[in-house]
Motif scaffolding. Sequence first.
Motif, short mmCIF file in Angstrom:
data_model
loop_
_atom_site.label_atom_id
_atom_site.label_comp_id
_atom_site.label_asym_id
_atom_site.label_seq_id
_atom_site.Cartn_x
_atom_site.Cartn_y
_atom_site.Cartn_z
N MET A 28 15.72 9.32 22.40
CA MET A 28 16.59 10.44 22.10
C MET A 28 16.11 11.75 22.73
O MET A 28 16.90 12.47 23.35
CB MET A 28 16.73 10.62 20.58
CG MET A 28 17.79 11.64 20.19
SD MET A 28 18.17 11.62 18.42
CE MET A 28 16.78 12.55 17.76
N LEU A 29 14.83 12.05 22.61
CA LEU A 29 14.32 13.36 23.04
C LEU A 29 13.30 13.28 24.16
O LEU A 29 12.76 14.31 24.56
CB LEU A 29 13.72 14.11 21.84
CG LEU A 29 14.70 14.41 20.71
CD1 LEU A 29 14.00 15.11 19.56
CD2 LEU A 29 15.88 15.25 21.20
N GLY A 30 13.03 12.07 24.65
CA GLY A 30 12.12 11.95 25.77
C GLY A 30 10.78 11.35 25.39
O GLY A 30 10.34 11.42 24.24
N ALA A 31 10.12 10.78 26.38
CA ALA A 31 8.89 10.01 26.16
C ALA A 31 7.68 10.89 25.88
O ALA A 31 6.60 10.35 25.57
CB ALA A 31 8.62 9.12 27.36
N ASP A 32 7.83 12.21 26.01
CA ASP A 32 6.70 13.11 25.78
C ASP A 32 6.89 13.99 24.54
O ASP A 32 6.07 14.88 24.29
CB ASP A 32 6.49 14.01 27.00
CG ASP A 32 6.14 13.23 28.25
OD1 ASP A 32 5.39 12.24 28.13
OD2 ASP A 32 6.63 13.59 29.34
N THR A 33 7.95 13.75 23.79
CA THR A 33 8.28 14.61 22.64
C THR A 33 7.88 13.93 21.34
O THR A 33 8.43 12.89 20.98
CB THR A 33 9.78 14.94 22.63
OG1 THR A 33 10.15 15.55 23.86
CG2 THR A 33 10.11 15.88 21.47
N LYS A 34 6.96 14.54 20.63
CA LYS A 34 6.56 14.01 19.34
C LYS A 34 7.62 14.34 18.28
O LYS A 34 8.34 15.33 18.39
CB LYS A 34 5.20 14.55 18.93
CG LYS A 34 4.06 14.01 19.79
CD LYS A 34 2.71 14.33 19.21
CE LYS A 34 1.59 13.70 20.03
NZ LYS A 34 1.66 12.22 19.98
N ILE A 35 7.67 13.50 17.26
CA ILE A 35 8.71 13.59 16.24
C ILE A 35 8.09 13.73 14.86
O ILE A 35 7.22 12.95 14.47
CB ILE A 35 9.60 12.32 16.26
CG1 ILE A 35 10.25 12.11 17.63
CG2 ILE A 35 10.64 12.38 15.15
CD1 ILE A 35 11.26 13.12 18.01
N ASP A 36 8.56 14.74 14.11
CA ASP A 36 8.34 14.80 12.66
C ASP A 36 9.62 14.27 12.02
O ASP A 36 10.67 14.90 12.11
CB ASP A 36 8.08 16.24 12.21
CG ASP A 36 6.72 16.75 12.62
OD1 ASP A 36 5.79 15.94 12.75
OD2 ASP A 36 6.58 17.98 12.83
#
Length: 324
Positions: A28-36
């Motif tokens: 959804m937000l890219g392979a380098d974007t961490k998710i909370d």
Amino acid sequence: MSAVKVGVTGAAGQIGYSILPMICSGQMLGADTKIDLALLDIPQCEDALRGVAMEISDSAFPLLNSLKYGSDPREILRDLDIIIFLGGFPRKAGMERKELLQKNMNIFKEQGTALNEVGKPTTLCLVVANPANTNCLVLAHHAPNIPRKNFTAMTRLDHNRASFQIANRVGALTVDVKNVAIWGNHSSTQYPDVNHGTVRGGAIRPAVNDDEWLNGDFISCVQKRGAAIIAARKLSSAMSAAKAAVDHVRDWYLGTKDGEWVSMAVLSDGSYGIDAGLCYSFPCTCVNREWHIVQGLDINEFSRDKMNLTKQELTEERDEAFSA
């Protein structure tokens, strides 16, 4: 880069089960974007929700920075960047549309009120739960502290379905199909429009070379695809709905490609003669986390009739939802 705070309501349901791995793996937000990640469901589903949270933890997603879950919207929806609203009351056998609208209005009134208290002015909200357009309108109405441009409903599933039908018809890939448009409601009155689209770089109509099919079976197939899946699977669309929600958020948050648009149900600004404030699907481009309705498209008489028909249904839904 700091983690993006993503909330999912109705997270214990079947669409939630499909979408959560997509979110946590970077689709959804890219392979380098961490998710909370923040998951919300009703109290009756807390055991199932806990099980989903256990599976997410056991999957050891490298991008998952934190995980919380619960049934209190004021706790779970607080200070999020993106919220995907999957949870709603499903239509049951024998239920009138007005009853379904009223039950969902109560859900989205409650969640909108909570969001108004704990959300941020930058929170982006996507409504997937049906009737999605009108649920989105109700949610926005009860969360006036958040800009109305931050509320959208999902017609990307219909957009994806239309793209596949065109690709399949001419023996192309779906990536070869650009700029189909879904106008109106996420319902059987929606209008899938190919008049401005391309396949393999050429206009769709001459490539297909079958106006009878494009004006008939193609439209009805896209309109009724959800019902066809229920008839075959005995369950509603889940995997494809999850994929479409991921596509919708990705393009909204990260931006659409140059020269391409996507279909999004947004609160109308009056474009194309659609009443301002009605939650209606348009072709949109996205930049800097804002959507913009594509302007200047020629609308022929056939298209106008289809667009007005779905506008009428949405107007009736809105009036029914707010009548009580």
